[in-house]
Motif scaffolding. Structure first.
Motif: not given
Ligand code: ASP
Length: 466
Positions: A195-216
């Protein structure tokens, strides 16, 4: 996270994250530390393997049978069980880790520090490797007849490895960076044997960042599910690690019993160059980095990492060692989970100093052997590609070989020459993987320290079962 007895320590430790609380088992059990058991497994596997090798020889039917029917399947089972858990572990750890940090600027700062540290320390490792290869010139010290014999013996295997290419033509550096990091389809990124872990990590990071902006209250269920996924995966890894001592014995037996010891002599200068470079980087550069950047005693640092070191050494896989590294770095060094989950997971793929050093030495060694005199410009290209190789190589056994073949081709050396080192690669892989993983922990220690966390100095390490 690991066997119950160690997870119990988590309960006693100062950690207050929901994840830590969720895994605390009801009681602690006393016993021999896991590290000691794995280390014993390593010794027993090596001793039996060497005995079989010396008394019967690597091609003896009994040795071949034992490897094929006992030690290889058991070793592979262990490795595959660990690797199987890496994708859910990395994904859940990163999304929850970033969401827990909560502050995007802080995530960015931690990311930037990790990136700069990785580039700097990788460049140093490559410089050591290339410097040594130019000084020792191992490629000019190998017997030509031996080289030809090795090439004939491993030629077939080499042809499979040598198919990889570095596709850079017609693309600017920035385009290459974007394509290396950002997936088009995150599912496709993980839907393969490697698997391409760099790609997976980017996706996970993007999702994590977005999660901080969504209502708790809206995002809470998602984070709870991912926390549960993390804990369950970690628990599973804990169960797998219980058999690590036996599996490690099998892995070591397969390597040493089936190993052509005469190869060591034939490739002695090359092996010596790689190992000297790795030792300089491990004990010199890492010690300095730990002392100066993390302000921590190097001796204490290595002592507390012993489980990580034996796991990396015996599995030859940064990815398979990642769960152990996460656990030990948090527990024994006191690096908080929000840092480990980012720096170590990204580092397992992107910060591979041992691999970068090995790639530099190997390309120069094979070029010297082929009589290709690399110009300074070409050597700089090799260094640049080796740093990239450290970032892009999959953290699995022999993950860097296709890359070495591709670099050889790009400097005009026949990639099939890689055959010469195939027989010796496992031993070198064990050593470089150890560096790769320890390097990630040095990065985590530095980042944690620079973010204002105090690293653990108390009696914890001797106390912990890991
Ligand atoms: N085995 C290495 C690792 O997992 C990669 C390599 O250099 O082949 O870190």
């Amino acid at each position: 996270m690991f066997p119950d007895e160690t997870a119990a320590r988590m309960n006693e430790s100062a950690s207050t994250t929901p994840i830590a609380d969720a895994v605390a088992p009801p009681r602690a059990r006393r016993g021999v530390p896991l590290y000691t058991k794995i280390f014993l497994g390593l010794l027993v596997g090596t001793a039996l393997g060497l005995l079989a090798n010396l008394l019967l020889g690597p091609t003896h039917p009994a040795v071949q049978w034992t490897i094929a029917n006992v030690t290889r399947p058991v070793g592979q089972l262990f490795l595959r069980l660990l690797l199987m858990a890496v994708i859910p572990l990395v994904f859940s750890a990163l999304v929850v880790g970033v969401a827990e940090v909560g502050d995007i600027r802080r995530v960015g700062r931690v990311g930037l520090k990790t990136f700069v540290y990785t580039l700097g320390i990788s460049a140093i490792s490559v410089a050591i490797g290339i410097g040594l290869a130019n000084t020792v010139r191992p490629g000019e010290r190998i017997d030509r007849a031996t080289a030809a014999a090795l090439q004939a013996e491993f030629g077939q295997q080499a042809r499979q490895v040598a198919q990889a290419k570095i596709e850079t033509e017609g693309k600017s550096v920035l385009t290459q960076v974007v394509e290396t990091l950002v997936p088009v389809n995150p599912v496709a990124a993980v839907a393969s044997e490697t698997p391409n872990l760099l790609h997976l990590m980017f996706f996970a990071l993007a999702l994590g960042v977005a999660a901080t902006l969504v209502r708790a209250d809206v995002v809470a269920p998602l984070l709870r599910v991912l926390t549960a996924l993390y804990e369950t995966t970690a628990k599973f890894i804990g169960l797998v690690m219980r058999v690590a001592p036996y599996a490690v014995a099998c892995l070591l037996f397969s390597t040493t019993a089936g190993f052509g010891l005469d190869l060591l002599r034939a490739l002695g200068w090359y092996v010596l160059t790689v190992l000297t470079g790795l030792a300089l980087h491990m004990f010199g550069v890492y010690s300095l980095a730990v002392a100066l950047l993390a302000r921590y005693s190097p001796l204490e640092f290595f002592r507390r990492l012993k489980t990580v070191i034996v796991t990396a050494f015996s599995t030859s896989s940064s990815n398979a060692t990642l769960p152990t590294a996460l656990e030990v770095t948090e527990r024994n060094l006191g690096v908080p989970r929000e840092i480990t989950s980012f720096v170590l997971t990204v580092g397992a793929t992107a910060n591979q100093n041992g691999t970068a050093l090995f790639e530099g030495v190997t390309v120069l060694f094979l070029a010297q052997l082929a009589g290709v005199d690399l110009t300074l410009g070409q050597q700089i290209l090799v260094a640049y590609l080796a740093i990239l190789g450290g970032i892009g190589t999959a953290g699995i056994p022999s993950g860097s070989l296709p890359f070495v073949a591709a670099v050889l081709a790009s400097v005009g050396v026949n990639p099939a020459l890689i055959a010469i080192i195939l027989g010796i690669d496992r031993i070198l892989d064990m050593c470089r993987t150890t560096l790769n993983v320890v390097g990630d922990v040095t990065a985590a220690a530095y980042v944690a320290r620079s973010e204002g966390y105090a690293l653990r100095r108390g009696p914890e390490a001797s106390d912990a079962l890991l």
